[in-house]
Structures are given as structure tokens and as C-alpha cells.
Scaffold this motif. Sequence first.
Motif, PDB file in Angstrom:
ATOM      1  N   ARG A 187      38.339   1.020  16.167  1.00 30.72           N
ATOM      2  CA  ARG A 187      37.778   2.235  15.842  1.00 30.72           C
ATOM      3  C   ARG A 187      36.608   2.500  16.852  1.00 30.72           C
ATOM      4  NH1 ARG A 187      38.563   5.637  11.535  1.00 30.72           N
ATOM      5  NH2 ARG A 187      37.833   7.313  11.993  1.00 30.72           N
ATOM      6  N   PHE A 188      35.513   1.872  16.916  1.00 26.01           N
ATOM      7  CA  PHE A 188      34.187   1.892  17.477  1.00 26.01           C
ATOM      8  C   PHE A 188      33.486   0.780  17.218  1.00 26.01           C
ATOM      9  CE2 PHE A 188      31.064   4.883  15.445  1.00 26.01           C
ATOM     10  CZ  PHE A 188      31.393   4.818  14.165  1.00 26.01           C
ATOM     11  N   ALA A 189      32.555   0.312  18.150  1.00 23.16           N
ATOM     12  CA  ALA A 189      31.611  -0.714  17.889  1.00 23.16           C
ATOM     13  C   ALA A 189      31.279  -1.060  16.572  1.00 23.16           C
ATOM     14  CB  ALA A 189      30.528  -0.887  19.051  1.00 23.16           C
ATOM     15  N   PRO A 190      30.441   0.143  16.003  1.00 24.75           N
ATOM     16  CA  PRO A 190      29.916   0.061  14.672  1.00 24.75           C
ATOM     17  C   PRO A 190      30.802  -0.443  13.613  1.00 24.75           C
ATOM     18  CG  PRO A 190      29.061   1.853  15.673  1.00 24.75           C
ATOM     19  CD  PRO A 190      30.180   1.633  16.614  1.00 24.75           C
ATOM     20  N   SER A 191      32.103  -0.116  13.626  1.00 23.65           N
ATOM     21  CA  SER A 191      32.919  -0.644  12.648  1.00 23.65           C
ATOM     22  C   SER A 191      33.864  -1.735  12.950  1.00 23.65           C
ATOM     23  CB  SER A 191      33.768   0.593  12.222  1.00 23.65           C
ATOM     24  OG  SER A 191      34.454   1.039  13.188  1.00 23.65           O
ATOM     25  N   CYS A 192      33.487  -2.455  14.045  1.00 21.32           N
ATOM     26  CA  CYS A 192      34.261  -3.725  14.448  1.00 21.32           C
ATOM     27  C   CYS A 192      33.181  -4.873  14.635  1.00 21.32           C
ATOM     28  CB  CYS A 192      35.156  -3.552  15.562  1.00 21.32           C
ATOM     29  SG  CYS A 192      36.191  -2.494  15.496  1.00 21.32           S
ATOM     30  N   SER A 193      33.479  -6.104  13.999  1.00 26.34           N
ATOM     31  CA  SER A 193      32.449  -7.333  14.227  1.00 26.34           C
ATOM     32  C   SER A 193      32.613  -7.758  15.668  1.00 26.34           C
ATOM     33  CB  SER A 193      32.751  -8.189  13.286  1.00 26.34           C
ATOM     34  OG  SER A 193      33.926  -8.705  13.406  1.00 26.34           O
ATOM     35  N   ALA A 194      31.649  -8.647  16.179  1.00 25.11           N
ATOM     36  CA  ALA A 194      31.990  -9.163  17.401  1.00 25.11           C
ATOM     37  C   ALA A 194      33.181  -9.623  17.593  1.00 25.11           C
ATOM     38  CB  ALA A 194      30.694  -9.746  17.893  1.00 25.11           C
ATOM     39  N   GLU A 195      33.383 -10.628  16.401  1.00 25.38           N
ATOM     40  CA  GLU A 195      34.668 -11.369  16.266  1.00 25.38           C
ATOM     41  C   GLU A 195      35.869 -10.568  16.302  1.00 25.38           C
ATOM     42  OE1 GLU A 195      34.842 -13.309  12.629  1.00 25.38           O
ATOM     43  OE2 GLU A 195      36.824 -14.227  12.842  1.00 25.38           O
ATOM     44  N   CYS A 196      35.782  -9.479  15.610  1.00 24.27           N
ATOM     45  CA  CYS A 196      36.904  -8.640  15.647  1.00 24.27           C
ATOM     46  C   CYS A 196      37.228  -7.914  17.111  1.00 24.27           C
ATOM     47  CB  CYS A 196      36.539  -7.376  14.588  1.00 24.27           C
ATOM     48  SG  CYS A 196      37.827  -6.015  14.814  1.00 24.27           S
ATOM     49  N   LEU A 197      36.079  -7.583  17.739  1.00 23.12           N
ATOM     50  CA  LEU A 197      36.355  -7.076  19.164  1.00 23.12           C
ATOM     51  C   LEU A 197      36.752  -8.128  20.142  1.00 23.12           C
ATOM     52  CD1 LEU A 197      32.990  -5.090  19.245  1.00 23.12           C
ATOM     53  CD2 LEU A 197      35.393  -4.023  19.218  1.00 23.12           C
ATOM     54  N   ARG A 198      36.254  -9.581  20.010  1.00 22.65           N
ATOM     55  CA  ARG A 198      36.640 -10.389  20.899  1.00 22.65           C
ATOM     56  C   ARG A 198      38.091 -10.663  20.515  1.00 22.65           C
ATOM     57  NH1 ARG A 198      31.943 -13.006  19.729  1.00 22.65           N
ATOM     58  NH2 ARG A 198      32.793 -14.279  18.188  1.00 22.65           N
ATOM     59  N   ALA A 199      38.661 -10.596  19.327  1.00 20.54           N
ATOM     60  CA  ALA A 199      40.159 -11.048  18.928  1.00 20.54           C
ATOM     61  C   ALA A 199      41.068  -9.840  19.312  1.00 20.54           C
ATOM     62  CB  ALA A 199      40.236 -11.053  17.509  1.00 20.54           C
ATOM     63  N   LEU A 200      40.389  -8.620  19.452  1.00 20.63           N
ATOM     64  CA  LEU A 200      41.304  -7.574  20.059  1.00 20.63           C
ATOM     65  C   LEU A 200      41.337  -7.662  21.804  1.00 20.63           C
ATOM     66  CD1 LEU A 200      40.153  -4.580  17.796  1.00 20.63           C
ATOM     67  CD2 LEU A 200      42.396  -5.736  17.956  1.00 20.63           C
ATOM     68  N   GLY A 201      40.233  -8.234  22.157  1.00 19.05           N
ATOM     69  CA  GLY A 201      40.290  -8.410  23.601  1.00 19.05           C
ATOM     70  C   GLY A 201      41.178  -9.341  24.155  1.00 19.05           C
TER      71      GLY A 201
END
Lengths: 461, 461
Positions: free
Chosen positions: A213-227
Motif C-alpha cells: 500500500r505504502f511504507a506507513p502501512s507495511c513493516s520493513a519485513e513486509c517490504l523486504r518480503a515483497l521485494g
Amino acid sequence: MAPSLEKTIYIGAFVHSKSLQDLEICQKGAIGVGENGTIAFVERNVINPEALREREGWESAKTVRVGENGFFFPGFIDTHIHASQYPNAGIFGKSTLLDWLNTYTFPLESSLSSLTRAKQVYTRVVSRTLSHGTTTAAYYATVHVDSTNLLADICLSKGQRAFVGRVCMNTLSPDYYRDASVADGIRDSQACIDYIQRIDPSAELVAPIITPRFAPSCSAECLRALGALHRETGVRCQTHISENKPEIALVKELFPDSKSYADVYDAAGLLTPKMILAHAVHLTAEEVALIKARGAKISHCPASNTALTSGCAKVRELIENGITVGLGTDVSGGFSPSVLEMARQAIWVSRFVAMNDGDQAKLSTEEVLYLATRGGAKVVGLEDKVGGFEVGMDWDAQMIGLGAVPESGESNLEADDPVDIFGWESWDDRVAKWVYNGSDKSTVAVWVKGRLVHQTSRYER
Amino acid sequence: MAPSLEKTIYIGAFVHSKSLQDLEICQKGAIGVGENGTIAFVERNVINPEALREREGWESAKTVRVGENGFFFPGFIDTHIHASQYPNAGIFGKSTLLDWLNTYTFPLESSLSSLTRAKQVYTRVVSRTLSHGTTTAAYYATVHVDSTNLLADICLSKGQRAFVGRVCMNTLSPDYYRDASVADGIRDSQACIDYIQRIDPSAELVAPIITPRFAPSCSAECLRALGALHRETGVRCQTHISENKPEIALVKELFPDSKSYADVYDAAGLLTPKMILAHAVHLTAEEVALIKARGAKISHCPASNTALTSGCAKVRELIENGITVGLGTDVSGGFSPSVLEMARQAIWVSRFVAMNDGDQAKLSTEEVLYLATRGGAKVVGLEDKVGGFEVGMDWDAQMIGLGAVPESGESNLEADDPVDIFGWESWDDRVAKWVYNGSDKSTVAVWVKGRLVHQTSRYER
């Protein structure tokens, strides 16, 4: 999958962008489109259209003619639209981003867990955007797998080219509307990717898109997993960046070790040439350089940024820094599903930037039409297929019909297009009149990959 | 003069401004309009509309019902529109005021010396603005007496309430398009006043208006002579003020002894409660105080000021200083003949002011609807007659019809209104959806002084 098509020759004026500044207006054109929906030939200065049938294999081609005050124009590309928020278009009050999300947006998105409601909303938004000439859309759906898949089904069945994204969000969202865990979010995103790739294996029309969605609603772990998911699958990505100042402050607070908002995505492996970043209103020079270095693309959402008082994106600066920019309606932060309205709004925003920063900031009519077509095509990685009329590209197009004012001044206003052409206007002026006063009424018919996907009673009248 | 009317009861929801901040939404309303076109009664919470006929004299009244997703709304008031420039709507390129005048505007206005052309243009602009719900317009015509008079004839015959002004300009204009002398200009203005007062002696619908183009194109002598004409005849006035910075510098140069742009008009006797000043983008605090002291009114023209990069008028400040403000399309500096579009544009401009000056500058949806109706009525001095639904006021109204999305999501998009109502929206949200996505398609029918002056096929369907 697609219905078989007849070879068709589209005869009459056509208009499309050659480059950012140059709009080609061809008054006596003819474009031949094969059974596969791709453009086989483009002729200019056609004196005798009948002679076009002398080409081998085109003897019995169908012809479609555009009226005297009309022209063919490439289909619009909406690089950022929340299909799930369409019922809220126009409902925003005096809110700004973060309170708008909680007041209007999360409750509506959450309600699309119901497939009945999802069908009503998604059927309407696809039909409605087609009627406005949007032939390609990069959609956000919701967190729900089934209704996201339903959106992909509807796009495929109605023939709209689309990127369909299940929204990932695992934090700072209401309890009633978020992924239960990072693992759940990745599993559900993978499920949507698998489904969409199954219904359109060669991505002729519909493709999945990874959607934090955008950085505020995704944890760093979530963003890395999506990466990681992005790296493994090669699937395109979309998210938001630097939309308003409280949001930027929040990102700084949530990711204290990151150098910038853009760096949050870069650290997660998400800042790549296949990433669409929506908004980009308040980027720093370092962020612009980073985005340029990574080849990520930007979706300019002028209506939304104005309505929510987010700010004015400096589009001229982005373009001059070599960044690829397209237009996004950002429904329902943006109030309108029309990309033509976004072209106008991009003009207005550029005027407001110019009032503070000087005239060079102004975008021209030609430039915003480029952003709405070729620019958008580059943003979604389809510049070889759509956005202009070139041999080998797909016939994603709209027939524009303007009105004609008789000498008496009297005619049936309801039946006519509201763009009044008096007859003495130059072709440049006709196109300008369409840009500034055109609406869905001006869009007489729409094709995607050669298939007629929308028509009004004025078509072939 | 006007066709005789039937007593009519308008049944269903109605919406109008009670004050700047308060919009009344009455879901179960009934408004009775007499044979003279004025409102005889306004009922709220009507359970049984048939019972309304029990009033004495209303037994055989006609009824007009608005559909489920629709409502009656006061007709819009366009406080500043150049009828003569309508064919150029949307044609402005990257120009700003002074080059725009020479490039686009003077050649077109000049061509309306031809009555054939004037008939075509004026017929169209009156029909077109009526179709957008404009029931009252303050028009600029051209310098030509006959075609100015023709515009008044057309307004009267089509039933639009209008102020019609012959443009006075005796200097700094092209040789081919100006008054030959001050005396000629006054004589021609007087001729138009006489004609218009003859065709509508009690100014039931159409009235003349004294129209110095703007200070740069009128000599001090010309302005003084028009001030005298204003004093002698009591006829209302309109002009432009403080639209863009080079124009303001030019006025300073042309009128070196004046304290300000506003003072130029004041010195000529033109700054009175009967003066409409268009634009007012860059007024100084002293000018605001002077305008307030004289009781002159301001027409805010947001679309034009944005399109020509003139600047952002600070409407909140004007209102808080006690100045009366309405909306003007300023066709064709403004690109659209729609006052609804102006309401939106006023919102956008207020957002841009807010980005620099803070949130208090933002106008609300309710406030811009007030400016478009009650505010405009005050600007043209008709606040006792039009702009709202009160007993004794005239029935200047529009029927708004929005779309309805069925559960399947599928319907005939062309026949429907493009404002999609899903059914769960509050009435506040329905009105907001209309404001941000409505168009002439939403305006199903229009009345002026009780006379039906525009209708679409959706009326009484």
C-alpha cells in the motif's frame, strides 16, 4: 480468448504524440488493423480511401470512418487508480491524506470482502473508465484475494488492459482491514499472481502487480518480503511515495535508519525499473537522483494532490531529471475517473507551480496529452505496444467526436457533444477545445487490441 | 411577454444554501410556484404530496417530480462571462492576459460586427449556458451596438435572465476594434441601454449594464463619462480589476496620479454598490478596504485565473473583509461555460492558496455552492429574487438527476448520468458527488421565473 476480429481500416483524422512536445495531427489518415488487433499500416495524406483496399489481403477489410469534427486518439493510460475506492469519487470534504484514509477509505475497501459488492463496484469502474477512454489501468484492489481476482476477471471479460494488484498492508491500519501477518500477506499476494497469470498466461490484457500500500502501512519485513517476491517473479510493482508532509514525517519516524522515503523502498529491493511510484509530490533532490538511478517510474496524480491539499508535484523538474512520468486519476483521492480530466488537472497544477517558480514550469496541452498516452505506456512498461499509432503496436484507441454549431446556432444540445466547433477553428484549436471541455460524451467508441469495448449511440451514426 | 404559466408543485428533494456555510438538504420537499413564476409555498417533510392540492387555488396544479437520486437546486448565476468569446473556450495555449487579448480575443470579438456570426455565437452561448444550469448571466458582448442588442433579444427569447453590456474601449486596443471617440462610445452605450430597456421595460429578465472593458483600454475621460452615465441612469456596471501583474503595472503607468487600480475606478465614480469587479486577484489591503467601503462586488473567476496563470484570488480574505463574492466563468479566459465547473475550480484555487497560506483558506463544497447561487445573486443585485428557494422569490431552478448503479454494476452508461450513485451514500455525499463529477448531463431541466427553458430526454422520463 479474445473474439476473432475482422481486418479493419480506420479512416479519417488521427492525433497522437510523436514526442513530449510534438503532437501529430494527421487530417487525412488511414490506419489498418489486422485480425490480431495490431496496426499493420499507417497512411497519411490519403486522398482516396477506397484505394487502400488494393493492398493484398485487405480487399474485403471493414472500414470505420470518423466524422468531420472527430479524430482517432490513442487510448488513455491510467497509471494509478484504486478500483475499490470508486464509489467514493468526489467524497473527500476538507480531509487530508491520513484522516481521509481512516474516515472514507478503509471502511469502503474493507466492505469489498463481499463478492456481491465487489462485483457491483468493479463492473462499474471498468465500464466507466472504458467510457472515458481508459484502455489501460494500473489498479489497486483490496487485501481480499477473491475480489481482487474478480477484478482481473472483469477486466479480461470487458477487454480492458489492466494491471491488478492485491493490496499488501500489515501495520498501522485498522484491525478490521489488514494482513494478519507478513507470511499471510505474501501468500495472498502470490495467490493473486498465480490466478491472474492463469487466466491470461501471456499477459495479453491482464497482468498481476505487487502492491505494497505504502511504507506507513507495511513493516520493513513486509517490504523486504515483497521485494523478494518481485525479484523472484519479475512481476511489476506499484506503491505510493511522498504524497503529503505528515505522511513523510510518519515514514521518517517509522523508518529512522532510512536516508529517505525513497530509500525505504530501495532498501527493500522495490526501487527498480518495474516500480510505479504514485504522487512524488515532495521528493528531495537526492530522492529524485535515486529514483532516476534505479529507473523507477512516477505516476503524477494532480486531481488527488489538489483535492487533498497534498501539494503540487514539480513535473517539469522530474521530466528534466530524466524520470518517466505518466498520469494517474488516483480515484478516490482523485475525484474523477477520467484521464482527460487529469490532463487538465496536470495543466492547472503546472500553472500553480509556475506562479511560484516561473513560467518554465508550465506544461503545454501537447505535453499533458503525451503524459496521458506515451508517458503512461512507459510507466507501465508497454511503450512498444500502446500509447501511439505505429505499425506493430496494438490498436488501443478512442474515437473522439466533437459537436458542430450550425449557422443558426440552434441544434439538439443533448445529442451533440458539448465541445462546440464553429467550423473556423484550426485543427490545433479543435484538439485544445476537446482537451479543455471534452468529457465521456466526446468519446464515441473505444477499442483495446482491436476489440470494440465501448460505444455510444453516436458511433457509426 | 412571458408565456402564461400553469401553477406547478415541484415535489421531491431540494437543496439550497441557507448561509455561506449551511446547505439545506430537504429530502421530502414540495415547492409551489404560481402562474407568475414566483414561489408561493415551500414545504418540508411532505409525507403525502397529494394533500398539497388541498390548498385553496392549488386543486388543479400541475406536479413535477424529481427522481430518487435527484434534487432541485437553484439556477446558477454567472457573474462574469464574455458571450462574444465563447467560440474560443479552451483556446489559450500558454498565453497570459495581455498577449492573450491580442492573439485570441480582439480578432474574434471584432468579427461579431457581422450579425450573422453574432447570431450563431450568441444563440449558442445562451443555449449552452442554460444547459449547464446558468439561469442568470452578466454578459460582455462587443463594442457593436446591433449585435449587443441581438444578444439581449436572444436572452429574452430563450428566457435567460441576463445583464447585457456593450463593451466600451477607446484606447490601447487595435485600430480595428475600439470606439472612435469617447463621445461615440457613450452614444453607443446609451443606445444599447435604451434598446434593452425598451424590450424589457420592467427588467423582468434582461437589463443593460455599463461595461468599461478595463482601465488599460479606457482613457480617464472615458471612465469619467461612463461614471456620469452610471450616475444619471442608475444602470449597473461591470469591469475587470487586478487580474495579472503586468496589467497592474500598466495601469500604474497609464494612471500615474491614481493611488491604486481600484482608485482609478473610484475617481471616475464607478466604484459603487452597483459595480461588479471581475478577478480581483492581486488587490492590496487598501484596495480591499476601498471596495468594501464603496460596496462594490467581486466576481471570482478561478478557471480563467488558473488557465492564464494570472494568480490565485484570496477569496477567504475577501469574504472575511465583508466583500460580496460570486463566481464567474470568464469565458474565454476561462475555458468552460459551466458554473458547476467554476465551483470546483474555486475549490482548487482555495487549496493552492492553502498550500502557501494555511488551511483556513480552504473553501468547502457548501461555500462554493453558496458563491454559485446566493453569492452571485448578491453580486448582480438580485438576492431578493433568485439564488435560493424562499416564498416570494422567482423559480429559477434546475432539476439535477444522478445515476443509479444496479447491483449487477451493468447499465446503459450513455443514458445514465456519469455521477454513479451506489445507493448507500448519504445525501451530503450525493451532493458532493454531483459537485465533483456532475456536468450538463446531470442537469435534466432548467427553469427561469417558472418557465421551462431547457430540458433533456431524462425530464419526466
